[in-house]
Design a protein around this motif. Structure first.
Motif, mmCIF file in Angstrom:
data_model
loop_
_atom_site.group_PDB
_atom_site.id
_atom_site.type_symbol
_atom_site.label_atom_id
_atom_site.label_comp_id
_atom_site.label_asym_id
_atom_site.label_seq_id
_atom_site.Cartn_x
_atom_site.Cartn_y
_atom_site.Cartn_z
ATOM 1 N N LYS A 2 14.011 -7.560 3.578
ATOM 2 C CA LYS A 2 12.737 -8.268 3.419
ATOM 3 C C LYS A 2 11.716 -7.774 4.434
ATOM 4 O O LYS A 2 10.528 -7.622 4.119
ATOM 5 C CB LYS A 2 12.956 -9.771 3.576
ATOM 6 C CG LYS A 2 13.706 -10.414 2.422
ATOM 7 C CD LYS A 2 13.857 -11.913 2.633
ATOM 8 C CE LYS A 2 14.582 -12.564 1.458
ATOM 9 N NZ LYS A 2 14.751 -14.031 1.660
ATOM 10 N N HIS A 3 12.202 -7.531 5.671
ATOM 11 C CA HIS A 3 11.298 -7.042 6.716
ATOM 12 C C HIS A 3 10.725 -5.673 6.346
ATOM 13 O O HIS A 3 9.518 -5.430 6.504
ATOM 14 C CB HIS A 3 12.051 -6.959 8.042
ATOM 15 C CG HIS A 3 11.222 -6.413 9.167
ATOM 16 N ND1 HIS A 3 10.220 -7.135 9.777
ATOM 17 C CD2 HIS A 3 11.244 -5.189 9.770
ATOM 18 C CE1 HIS A 3 9.655 -6.386 10.714
ATOM 19 N NE2 HIS A 3 10.261 -5.203 10.736
ATOM 20 N N LEU A 4 11.612 -4.791 5.844
ATOM 21 C CA LEU A 4 11.145 -3.467 5.435
ATOM 22 C C LEU A 4 10.162 -3.571 4.273
ATOM 23 O O LEU A 4 9.156 -2.843 4.226
ATOM 24 C CB LEU A 4 12.340 -2.593 5.038
ATOM 25 C CG LEU A 4 13.284 -2.194 6.185
ATOM 26 C CD1 LEU A 4 14.497 -1.453 5.629
ATOM 27 C CD2 LEU A 4 12.556 -1.324 7.208
ATOM 28 N N TYR A 42 6.383 -2.449 4.375
ATOM 29 C CA TYR A 42 5.839 -1.499 3.399
ATOM 30 C C TYR A 42 4.598 -2.076 2.727
ATOM 31 O O TYR A 42 3.573 -1.392 2.590
ATOM 32 C CB TYR A 42 6.909 -1.180 2.352
ATOM 33 C CG TYR A 42 6.456 -0.179 1.311
ATOM 34 C CD1 TYR A 42 6.582 1.180 1.536
ATOM 35 C CD2 TYR A 42 5.893 -0.608 0.105
ATOM 36 C CE1 TYR A 42 6.165 2.103 0.581
ATOM 37 C CE2 TYR A 42 5.467 0.299 -0.841
ATOM 38 C CZ TYR A 42 5.605 1.659 -0.606
ATOM 39 O OH TYR A 42 5.178 2.561 -1.545
ATOM 40 N N GLU A 43 4.692 -3.333 2.299
ATOM 41 C CA GLU A 43 3.556 -3.962 1.627
ATOM 42 C C GLU A 43 2.356 -4.071 2.566
ATOM 43 O O GLU A 43 1.206 -3.965 2.137
ATOM 44 C CB GLU A 43 3.948 -5.353 1.117
ATOM 45 C CG GLU A 43 5.002 -5.344 0.022
ATOM 46 C CD GLU A 43 4.498 -4.672 -1.244
ATOM 47 O OE1 GLU A 43 3.273 -4.667 -1.467
ATOM 48 O OE2 GLU A 43 5.338 -4.148 -2.004
ATOM 49 N N ALA A 44 2.651 -4.288 3.856
ATOM 50 C CA ALA A 44 1.556 -4.441 4.818
ATOM 51 C C ALA A 44 0.817 -3.135 5.055
ATOM 52 O O ALA A 44 -0.337 -3.143 5.513
ATOM 53 C CB ALA A 44 2.099 -4.978 6.142
ATOM 54 N N ARG A 73 0.059 2.322 -4.541
ATOM 55 C CA ARG A 73 1.264 2.593 -3.761
ATOM 56 C C ARG A 73 1.078 3.667 -2.704
ATOM 57 O O ARG A 73 2.063 4.157 -2.132
ATOM 58 C CB ARG A 73 2.446 2.971 -4.668
ATOM 59 C CG ARG A 73 2.681 2.056 -5.849
ATOM 60 C CD ARG A 73 2.666 0.592 -5.478
ATOM 61 N NE ARG A 73 3.767 0.218 -4.607
ATOM 62 C CZ ARG A 73 3.895 -0.970 -4.007
ATOM 63 N NH1 ARG A 73 2.932 -1.885 -4.155
ATOM 64 N NH2 ARG A 73 4.926 -1.237 -3.241
ATOM 65 N N VAL A 74 -0.170 4.058 -2.404
ATOM 66 C CA VAL A 74 -0.419 4.958 -1.281
ATOM 67 C C VAL A 74 -0.721 4.098 -0.056
ATOM 68 O O VAL A 74 -1.032 2.904 -0.176
ATOM 69 C CB VAL A 74 -1.593 5.918 -1.576
ATOM 70 C CG1 VAL A 74 -1.261 6.818 -2.746
ATOM 71 C CG2 VAL A 74 -2.885 5.143 -1.824
ATOM 72 N N PRO A 75 -0.650 4.656 1.168
ATOM 73 C CA PRO A 75 -0.946 3.874 2.368
ATOM 74 C C PRO A 75 -2.343 3.253 2.312
ATOM 75 O O PRO A 75 -3.257 3.776 1.668
ATOM 76 C CB PRO A 75 -0.826 4.906 3.493
ATOM 77 C CG PRO A 75 0.149 5.918 2.963
ATOM 78 C CD PRO A 75 -0.140 6.010 1.503
#
Length: 384
Positions: free
Chosen positions: A213-215, A219-221, A228-230
């Protein structure tokens, strides 16, 4: 202990049954042979039957001889020694001669010959058969004594084992009691061990779930949910790292701002779904154009930013940006019929036009807007 006693008992019982069966066969065979060739047996009646010229009795005698032959065949199936086999062969030969003589005598009587004439050519020496019968009696006696001794030894062994078992029984009971206690404790420890393992497994699963969940949150953050790019946050962090690395190696770096022209019109004319598809397509094309060490991000609405490393000064940055613009201007017809998309690109070169990321972003953003004001669908990297 009980298993050992059962094994020994069954062995003695099996041996006794086998001994009884063999002994019965031996006894019945010897009785039959005695009836055939012993003193007073039916082969001694042969001469009397011939003298009396009684063919009926001779026929019965032949049947008795046939029965004796069958008994001999059954006896020969036993485990006999060499002396018994030799004696049995002699007796069998004598009985065969008598069977032939019965047939010869019967035919002679039918021809009317006298007993004296018949007696001349049907004589049989039965002394060897009698001697062989004596040998078989002696061998059978020895067999009985030998087997009896073996059976006695087995019974003694069984009794000794039983006695030892009775003497050892208290120790066996005590050992079984302690074994039961040890096994109960072992089972309890195994249950506790399994419970601890389950707790550890559950804890590991929870930790893995939290890490996952943290990962996912991390990633979402740092990524755009649509393309889906930074995102901008990731661009600022990663961009500064790249800038510091390039500065330490005295290399060139270009920051490019890419903005989709007339994006509002695309949403109005083709729908917001088509607008989202355009943003995803632009992000994909920029990502495909990346080289090792480059970086792309969506920093807002219809704006994308790129960090492009170049081996020399900004001389090559203009050509690189123009090639990138050509890629962005390729057909979008596969997204929606009649859809046409162009982009405006502005850029700034490190270190000539800014020594930190914020300064480079500001310059690139201003130049991108100057392209839009001057007609859009173009590139602006250097002041002329």
């Amino acid at each position: 202990m009980g298993g050992v006693l059962l094994y020994l008992s069954s062995g003695v019982l099996y041996a006794w049954k086998e001994y009884s069966s063999v002994s019965e066969t031996r006894s019945s065979t010897l009785s039959e042979l005695h009836r055939a060739i012993g003193y007073g047996g039916f082969i001694h009646n042969f001469k009397n039957y011939v003298l009396r010229k009684d063919t009926t009795l001779l026929q019965e005698l032949g049947e008795d001889l046939e029965q004796s032959s069958r008994v001999i065949n059954k006896y020969s199936d036993l485990d006999l020694n060499a002396e018994e086999l030799s004696a049995l062969s002699v007796i069998s030969g004598t009985l065969s001669q008598y069977k032939e003589n019965v047939e010869v005598a019967t035919e002679a009587i039918h021809r009317g010959e006298s007993p004296a004439e018949i007696d001349r050519y049907v004589r049989v020496d039965d002394q060897p058969a009698l001697a062989a019968f004596g040998i078989m009696q002696q061998q059978n006696k020895q067999y009985t004594e030998s087997v009896g001794q073996v059976m006695q030894e087995r019974i003694n062994q069984l009794m000794n084992t039983l006695l030892i078992g009775l003497l050892a029984m208290p120790f066996v009971v005590l050992a079984a009691f302690h074994y039961h206690r040890v096994m109960n404790r072992f089972v309890a420890l195994m249950i506790e061990k399994r419970q601890v393992e389950r707790v550890l497994e559950d804890t590991a699963a929870e930790v893995a779930e939290v890490q996952e969940k943290h990962l996912a949150m991390a990633y979402e953050a740092h990524h755009c949910e649509l393309t889906r790019v930074p995102n901008r946050k990731a661009f600022m962090k990663k961009g500064q790292q790249i800038l510091d690395d390039v500065a330490s190696k005295s290399k060139c770096l270009t920051v490019l701002f890419v903005d989709v022209d007339d994006f509002k019109a695309i949403n109005d004319n083709f729908g917001h779904e088509a607008g989202d598809l355009v943003l995803v397509e632009v992000a994909n094309r920029l990502t495909v154009a990346l080289r090792e060490g480059d970086f792309v991000a969506r920093i807002g609405g219809d704006e994308f930013a790129m960090i492009v490393q170049c081996p020399e000064s900004g001389a090559n940055s203009q050509r690189l940006a123009e090639r990138l613009l050509d890629v962005m201007n390729q057909s979008y017809e596969h997204l929606a019929e009649g859809l046409s998309v162009s982009c405006s690109v502005g850029g700034a070169v490190f270190p000539e036009e800014g020594e930190d990321l914020a300064a480079l972003i500001r310059v690139a953003d201003e130049r991108m807007y100057r392209v839009k004001k001057s007609g859009k669908n173009g590139v602006f990297l250097h002041e002329s």
